[in-house]
Enzyme design. Structure first.
Site, PDB file in Angstrom:
ATOM      1  CG  HIS A  14      16.765   8.342  22.784  1.00  9.43           C
ATOM      2  ND1 HIS A  14      16.031   7.483  23.573  1.00  9.43           N
ATOM      3  CD2 HIS A  14      16.588   7.923  21.519  1.00  9.43           C
ATOM      4  CE1 HIS A  14      15.436   6.582  22.812  1.00  9.43           C
ATOM      5  NE2 HIS A  14      15.764   6.820  21.562  1.00  9.43           N
ATOM      6  CD  GLU A  40      16.676  12.296  17.789  1.00 14.29           C
ATOM      7  OE1 GLU A  40      15.582  11.985  17.277  1.00 14.29           O
ATOM      8  OE2 GLU A  40      17.435  11.463  18.290  1.00 14.29           O
ATOM      9  NE  ARG A  79      14.987  -1.058  21.490  1.00 11.35           N
ATOM     10  CZ  ARG A  79      15.455   0.160  21.244  1.00 11.35           C
ATOM     11  NH1 ARG A  79      16.310   0.737  22.071  1.00 11.35           N
ATOM     12  NH2 ARG A  79      15.081   0.817  20.166  1.00 11.35           N
ATOM     13  CG  ASN A  98      20.301   8.623  11.545  1.00  8.74           C
ATOM     14  OD1 ASN A  98      21.073   7.688  11.746  1.00  8.74           O
ATOM     15  ND2 ASN A  98      19.204   8.805  12.257  1.00  8.74           N
ATOM     16  NE  ARG A 131      21.191   8.768  15.989  1.00 12.22           N
ATOM     17  CZ  ARG A 131      20.416   7.703  16.081  1.00 12.22           C
ATOM     18  NH1 ARG A 131      19.899   7.162  15.000  1.00 12.22           N
ATOM     19  NH2 ARG A 131      20.170   7.179  17.256  1.00 12.22           N
TER      20      ARG A 131
END
Ligand code: ADP
Length: 397
Positions: free
Chosen positions: A180, A384, A241, A7, A91
């Site tokens: 996601h 993941e 956010r 990743n 990823r």
């Protein structure tokens, strides 16, 4: 079969070497400060770990080289040679409309990923650098790209289109993509296994609540809507956010404070969310402590977050015409029982009843709804890396 999962970010790179069949993690770690100086962290199973060692990493190539050297190190390595790495799973954040599933990386695939760069200018170029570094150091090893957006490509147009002039979709690809996806896919598959019902027959709502948060409506194993949008700024309020806000606020604040769009977006991405609202922190542990000491803004931030999650749960139950289970995952979803309880509050009307004792759990798979709850509530830790390794192994076979 050993799969190396990579990743890659712009200045950091997370890695994990695992066997998707046995689910054994042989080693994992992190390269940080790539392009600055270089810090190397390595955690092998049953051997001596390395923590934040100084290793020069002018580029991602040296970072990957450090990973490979550590994995085959005679003393602390976990494999005999690089031949024992059967494939690499990368990823990749954005696959646009081109990628609805994971793919074996070819020159054409690389070109198509590069075409998606404008859609994720901070992430995709870094992912590409990571792939190229691995290709140069491990020629001949199959590489697979696993996209954050791919799982959501099953959304129908009514869910993914914005009510903007159509030309912005046709010409500029402005639409909801969602993110996601790897996590939503993993936890919904686990939910089906936990409840012993084929995923094709299930309506699931997956709540990935972490530093970044998103919710997905998954009907029959397919994502039919999700809260993040064209970018990961949309949907729920997050750590820093803002999530969904009235776009008119931008003009008002930019005019009032003379902010350009970059400054405005910096506020929306980095200074908003529960941190902005609480004036305390983006970390839900800090919010809980502050709220317990009577900090009203911290309590408001928790309530706002849980309220928005609950609204999405209701909306997605309506979107699917029902729901069998609501899943909680990621940092907050896996660890914060108070937030889970706040989300589930008042959902008895739609058949969801939390069991307070069962909800007193952290970080492991559990049914947290009452025995007579028609809609199940589940805690499922996300994984993941495992999902990426499973996809990679399948494609590399
Ligand atoms: P990321 O989006 O960076 O992958 P994670 O899914 O790891 O984020 O979630 C990180 C967040 O999880 C932290 O910012 C914190 O708010 C929350 N978190 C972690 N542990 C706990 C805990 N014990 N209680 C409440 N919140 C927690």
């Amino acid at each position: 079969m050993n799969i190396l999962v990579i990743n890659a970010g712009s200045s950091s790179l997370k890695y994990q070497l695992l066997n998707p069949e046995t689910q054994q993690v042989l080693a994992k770690g992190l390269c940080e400060r790539i392009g600055i100086d270089g810090k190397f962290t390595y955690k092998p199973e049953g051997k001596t770990a390395i923590k934040e060692a100084d290793v020069a990493m002018p580029t991602h190539n040296e970072a990957i080289k450090a990973v490979l050297d550590a994995l085959v190190d005679p003393a602390n390595g976990v494999i005999g040679s690089m031949k024992e790495i059967d494939a690499v799973g990368h990823r990749v954040v954005h696959g646009g409309e081109k990628f609805a599933k994971s793919v074996l990386i070819t020159d054409e695939v690389m070109a198509a990923i590069e075409e998606c760069n404008p859609l994720a200018p901070l992430h995709n170029p870094a992912n590409i650098i990571g792939i190229k570094a691995c290709q140069s150091l491990m020629p001949g090893t199959p590489m697979v790209a696993v996209f954050d957006t791919a799982f959501h490509q099953t959304m129908p147009p009514a869910a993914y289109m914005y009510a903007l002039p159509y030309e912005y979709y046709e010409k500029d690809k402005v639409r909801r993509y969602g993110f996601h996806g790897t996590s939503h896919k993993y936890v919904t598959q686990r939910a089906s296994a936990m409840l012993g019902k084929p995923i094709e027959q299930m309506k699931l709502i997956s709540c990935h609540l972490g530093n970044g948060s998103s919710i997905a409506a998954v009907d029959g194993g397919k994502s039919i809507d999700t809260s993040m949008g064209f970018t990961p700024l949309a949907g729920l309020p997050m750590g820093t956010r803002c999530g969904d806000i009235d776009a008119g606020i931008l003009q008002y604040l930019m005019n009032k404070y003379g902010m350009d769009i970059d400054k405005m977006l910096n506020v929306l991405n980095k200074k908003s969310g529960v941190e902005g609202l609480s004036c305390v922190s983006s970390d839900f542990r800090d919010l809980e402590n502050a709220a317990a000491e009577g900090n009203e803004k911290a309590e408001l931030a928790q309530k706002k977050f849980a309220y928005e999650v609950r609204k999405y749960v209701g909306a997605y139950a309506a979107a699917m015409g029902g729901v069998d289970a609501v899943i909680f995952t990621a940092g907050v979803g896996e660890n914060d029982k108070a937030i889970r309880a706040m989300v589930c509050q008042g959902l008895d009307f739609m058949g969801l009843k939390l069991d307070e004792a069962a909800n007193d759990v952290r970080g492991k798979e559990a049914v947290i709804s009452a025995a007579d709850s028609k809609v199940k509530a589940l805690l499922i830790p996300t994984n993941e890396e495992l999902m990426i390794a499973i996809d990679t192994a399948e494609l590399a076979k």
